[in-house]
Write a protein that holds these residues in place. Structure first.
Motif, PDB file in Angstrom:
ATOM      1  N   PRO A  53      -8.191  13.858 -49.172  1.00 17.23           N
ATOM      2  CA  PRO A  53      -9.318  13.169 -47.951  1.00 17.23           C
ATOM      3  C   PRO A  53      -8.359  12.596 -46.817  1.00 17.23           C
ATOM      4  O   PRO A  53      -7.435  12.065 -47.090  1.00 17.23           O
ATOM      5  CB  PRO A  53     -10.066  12.227 -48.671  1.00 17.23           C
ATOM      6  N   ARG A  54      -8.883  12.988 -45.740  1.00 21.43           N
ATOM      7  CA  ARG A  54      -8.392  12.673 -44.359  1.00 21.43           C
ATOM      8  C   ARG A  54      -9.588  12.318 -43.381  1.00 21.43           C
ATOM      9  O   ARG A  54     -10.547  12.789 -43.686  1.00 21.43           O
ATOM     10  CB  ARG A  54      -7.397  13.617 -43.775  1.00 21.43           C
ATOM     11  N   ASP A  55      -9.125  11.835 -42.135  1.00 22.97           N
ATOM     12  CA  ASP A  55     -10.258  11.495 -41.102  1.00 22.97           C
ATOM     13  C   ASP A  55     -11.466  10.821 -42.074  1.00 22.97           C
ATOM     14  O   ASP A  55     -12.450  11.027 -41.693  1.00 22.97           O
ATOM     15  CB  ASP A  55     -10.545  12.812 -40.404  1.00 22.97           C
ATOM     16  N   LEU A  56     -10.970   9.702 -42.608  1.00 19.29           N
ATOM     17  CA  LEU A  56     -11.831   8.842 -43.203  1.00 19.29           C
ATOM     18  C   LEU A  56     -12.683   7.999 -42.182  1.00 19.29           C
ATOM     19  O   LEU A  56     -12.276   7.560 -41.340  1.00 19.29           O
ATOM     20  CB  LEU A  56     -11.310   7.901 -44.205  1.00 19.29           C
ATOM     21  N   GLU A  57     -13.949   7.897 -42.667  1.00 18.68           N
ATOM     22  CA  GLU A  57     -15.025   7.250 -41.704  1.00 18.68           C
ATOM     23  C   GLU A  57     -15.894   6.416 -42.451  1.00 18.68           C
ATOM     24  O   GLU A  57     -16.520   7.058 -43.781  1.00 18.68           O
ATOM     25  CB  GLU A  57     -15.856   8.127 -40.825  1.00 18.68           C
ATOM     26  N   THR A  58     -16.581   5.229 -42.204  1.00 18.92           N
ATOM     27  CA  THR A  58     -17.549   4.520 -42.863  1.00 18.92           C
ATOM     28  C   THR A  58     -18.454   4.050 -42.179  1.00 18.92           C
ATOM     29  O   THR A  58     -18.290   4.035 -40.928  1.00 18.92           O
ATOM     30  CB  THR A  58     -16.806   3.246 -43.648  1.00 18.92           C
ATOM     31  N   SER A  59     -19.686   3.898 -42.309  1.00 17.92           N
ATOM     32  CA  SER A  59     -20.987   3.591 -41.842  1.00 17.92           C
ATOM     33  C   SER A  59     -21.119   1.853 -41.966  1.00 17.92           C
ATOM     34  O   SER A  59     -20.154   1.343 -42.625  1.00 17.92           O
ATOM     35  CB  SER A  59     -22.194   3.883 -42.421  1.00 17.92           C
ATOM     36  N   ALA A  60     -21.976   1.230 -41.231  1.00 15.63           N
ATOM     37  CA  ALA A  60     -22.002  -0.106 -41.489  1.00 15.63           C
ATOM     38  C   ALA A  60     -22.402  -0.356 -42.852  1.00 15.63           C
ATOM     39  O   ALA A  60     -23.087   0.315 -43.554  1.00 15.63           O
ATOM     40  CB  ALA A  60     -23.025  -0.663 -40.537  1.00 15.63           C
ATOM     41  N   VAL A  61     -22.173  -1.689 -43.353  1.00 20.42           N
ATOM     42  CA  VAL A  61     -22.571  -2.193 -44.709  1.00 20.42           C
ATOM     43  C   VAL A  61     -24.180  -2.615 -44.537  1.00 20.42           C
ATOM     44  O   VAL A  61     -24.606  -3.281 -43.437  1.00 20.42           O
ATOM     45  CB  VAL A  61     -21.795  -2.993 -45.049  1.00 20.42           C
ATOM     46  N   ARG A  62     -24.996  -2.466 -45.490  1.00 21.15           N
ATOM     47  CA  ARG A  62     -26.465  -2.848 -45.483  1.00 21.15           C
ATOM     48  C   ARG A  62     -26.797  -3.389 -46.990  1.00 21.15           C
ATOM     49  O   ARG A  62     -26.058  -2.927 -47.945  1.00 21.15           O
ATOM     50  CB  ARG A  62     -27.481  -1.574 -45.237  1.00 21.15           C
ATOM     51  N   ARG A  63     -27.647  -4.287 -46.738  1.00 27.77           N
ATOM     52  CA  ARG A  63     -28.386  -4.926 -48.374  1.00 27.77           C
ATOM     53  C   ARG A  63     -28.969  -3.673 -48.815  1.00 27.77           C
ATOM     54  O   ARG A  63     -29.625  -2.950 -48.141  1.00 27.77           O
ATOM     55  CB  ARG A  63     -29.165  -5.992 -47.963  1.00 27.77           C
ATOM     56  N   ALA A  64     -28.706  -3.477 -50.215  1.00 34.45           N
ATOM     57  CA  ALA A  64     -29.534  -2.525 -50.852  1.00 34.45           C
ATOM     58  C   ALA A  64     -31.000  -2.877 -50.858  1.00 34.45           C
ATOM     59  O   ALA A  64     -31.271  -4.085 -50.859  1.00 34.45           O
ATOM     60  CB  ALA A  64     -29.100  -2.690 -52.490  1.00 34.45           C
ATOM     61  N   ASP A  65     -31.742  -1.892 -51.178  1.00 30.96           N
ATOM     62  CA  ASP A  65     -33.105  -2.025 -51.138  1.00 30.96           C
ATOM     63  C   ASP A  65     -33.600  -2.936 -52.174  1.00 30.96           C
ATOM     64  O   ASP A  65     -34.651  -3.874 -51.794  1.00 30.96           O
ATOM     65  CB  ASP A  65     -33.904  -0.988 -51.075  1.00 30.96           C
ATOM     66  N   GLN A  66     -33.014  -3.037 -53.156  1.00 30.41           N
ATOM     67  CA  GLN A  66     -33.386  -3.879 -54.560  1.00 30.41           C
ATOM     68  C   GLN A  66     -32.197  -4.656 -54.982  1.00 30.41           C
ATOM     69  O   GLN A  66     -30.981  -3.897 -55.000  1.00 30.41           O
ATOM     70  CB  GLN A  66     -34.125  -3.070 -55.613  1.00 30.41           C
TER      71      GLN A  66
END
Length: 133
Positions: A62-75
């Motif tokens: 894997p290369r060019d790794l990207e992450t989204s913002a962290v969010r609280r799970a629905d439950q």
């Protein structure tokens, strides 16, 4: 002697039932438990770097790794985030970008699965995961 024993027993039994809302003096009441402190949001880029082989198969490079913002799970009390990377097939040919949804609890990735349409990973804003120095 019997009356002193009876008085002592009454006080002890009353103390067992003395919650924070009883009419007993404050020093005789049980304290209310403190509400649980919410867990701080996890450091997703650090978790991705630390658990790269768990998220992506090592042979896919894997290369060019990207992450989204962290969010609280629905439950529940977990967190969710999306991670994506450009990967390579076993034959060495480049494949399209792969996206996974991570579930994180107490600073550990407890679940990872390929993202599907309902995960909203496609509409997320991503930031590059920079390697540690």
């Amino acid at each position: 002697m019997a009356s002193r024993f009876g008085l002592l027993t009454t006080l002890l039994v009353a103390g067992c039932a003395a919650d924070s809302h009883s009419r007993l003096p404050a020093f005789m009441r049980a304290n209310e438990p403190a509400p649980p402190q919410p867990e701080a949001p996890p450091d997703v880029p650090m978790l991705v770097r630390k658990n790269l082989d768990m998220i992506f198969v090592a042979t896919t490079q894997p290369r060019d790794l990207e992450t989204s913002a962290v969010r609280r799970a629905d439950q529940g009390d977990a967190w969710t985030a999306c991670v994506r990377a450009q990967i390579t097939a076993v034959s060495g040919a480049p494949l399209r970008r792969q996206t996974y949804r991570l579930t994180i609890k107490q600073g550990e990735i407890i679940d990872r699965r390929r993202a599907v349409a309902g995960d909203d990973c496609i509409s997320e804003n991503y930031q590059a995961v920079l390697p540690t120095k």
